[in-house]
Design a protein around this motif. Structure first.
Motif, PDB file in Angstrom:
ATOM      1  N   GLU A  94       0.856  -1.186   0.000  1.00  0.00           N
ATOM      2  CA  GLU A  94       0.000   0.000   0.000  1.00  0.00           C
ATOM      3  C   GLU A  94       0.894   1.239   0.000  1.00  0.00           C
ATOM      4  OE1 GLU A  94      -1.619  -0.678   3.866  1.00  0.00           O
ATOM      5  OE2 GLU A  94      -3.434  -1.591   3.058  1.00  0.00           O
ATOM      6  N   SER A  95       0.364   2.331  -0.537  1.00  0.00           N
ATOM      7  CA  SER A  95       1.086   3.594  -0.459  1.00  0.00           C
ATOM      8  C   SER A  95       0.074   4.731  -0.445  1.00  0.00           C
ATOM      9  CB  SER A  95       2.057   3.745  -1.633  1.00  0.00           C
ATOM     10  OG  SER A  95       1.345   3.783  -2.850  1.00  0.00           O
ATOM     11  N   MET A  96       0.536   5.906  -0.052  1.00  0.00           N
ATOM     12  CA  MET A  96      -0.309   7.090  -0.013  1.00  0.00           C
ATOM     13  C   MET A  96       0.259   8.153  -0.950  1.00  0.00           C
ATOM     14  SD  MET A  96      -2.870   6.762   2.158  1.00  0.00           S
ATOM     15  CE  MET A  96      -3.432   8.408   2.524  1.00  0.00           C
ATOM     16  N   VAL A 103      -5.894   7.915   6.559  1.00  0.00           N
ATOM     17  CA  VAL A 103      -5.383   6.624   7.010  1.00  0.00           C
ATOM     18  C   VAL A 103      -4.356   6.916   8.104  1.00  0.00           C
ATOM     19  CG1 VAL A 103      -4.337   4.448   6.303  1.00  0.00           C
ATOM     20  CG2 VAL A 103      -5.708   5.736   4.658  1.00  0.00           C
ATOM     21  N   LYS A 107      -0.476   5.749   8.446  1.00  0.00           N
ATOM     22  CA  LYS A 107       0.517   6.107   7.430  1.00  0.00           C
ATOM     23  C   LYS A 107       1.301   7.354   7.830  1.00  0.00           C
ATOM     24  CE  LYS A 107      -0.549   2.964   4.402  1.00  0.00           C
ATOM     25  NZ  LYS A 107       0.387   1.920   4.068  1.00  0.00           N
ATOM     26  N   GLU A 148      -5.082   6.593  -1.146  1.00  0.00           N
ATOM     27  CA  GLU A 148      -4.370   5.355  -0.835  1.00  0.00           C
ATOM     28  C   GLU A 148      -4.391   4.489  -2.083  1.00  0.00           C
ATOM     29  OE1 GLU A 148      -4.159   1.822   2.510  1.00  0.00           O
ATOM     30  OE2 GLU A 148      -6.025   2.939   2.296  1.00  0.00           O
TER      31      GLU A 148
END
Length: 188
Positions: free
Chosen positions: A47-49, A64, A67, A74
């Motif tokens: 996952e990444s933002m 989120v 994070k 996201e």
């Protein structure tokens, strides 16, 4: 008002987004990478933002808290383990996901996590490549389905939240204490 109205757009994989420009951009990127990029033998899926502070100017905006940059979009992303190039990206829609969107057949058969892994690894199916997963993607059914699709997976198992349902933890603990340092086990 200028620009596009917030209308849902249907796409070939059944997903939609309130702003079609976002979905069109992601689809074009993924299609281009499938056609022009060949990842190495090892890939990473996580996952990444994409940081964005104003929820009113960002379609699909999420908060989120776990994070480092908790505000923005996201994504689930797959990257080449050697070059670091991102070659697959999917927006997490959360509450913005339209209720009328069709459900992925893999989601019905195997669950959301498994369906996500199948979609993101599509370009490396039947390649014998290895995908390294975060512990939140360590779902036994997903790992088995990836192997059937010719993709091997490596994942950290955390006993608290993601422990496989049919694996007895006491046997694992006993085995761990008998094994020498550096000994590894794998799914046959």
């Amino acid at each position: 008002t200028g620009g596009y109205p917030p209308v849902a757009l249907r796409l070939d994989h059944g997903r939609s987004h309130r702003d079609p420009r976002v979905r069109d951009l992601l689809d074009a990127f993924n299609a281009g990478m499938r056609e022009s990029f060949c990842p190495s033998w090892v890939c990473s899926l996580d996952e990444s933002m994409s940081p964005w502070l104003s929820r009113w100017t960002c379609p699909g905006w999420m908060f989120v808290p776990r994070k480092p940059h908790p505000f923005g979009n996201e994504h689930h992303a797959i990257c080449c383990g050697e070059s670091g190039l991102l070659f697959g990206l999917e927006l997490v829609e959360g509450k913005d996901a339209p209720k009328e969107r069709p459900v992925d057949p893999n989601e019905t058969a195997y669950g959301k996590t498994c369906a996500l892994l199948i979609r993101l690894t599509k370009s490396i199916h039947q390649s014998g490549r290895v995908v390294v997963l975060d512990s939140c993607f360590c779902v036994l059914m997903a790992l088995v389905q990836l192997k059937k699709l010719g993709v091997f997976a490596s994942a950290v198992i955390k006993k608290q939240r993601c422990w496989p349902k049919h694996v007895p933890d006491t046997d694992m603990e006993a085995h761990k204490h008998q094994a020498d340092i550096g000994i590894t086990d794998s799914y046959p």
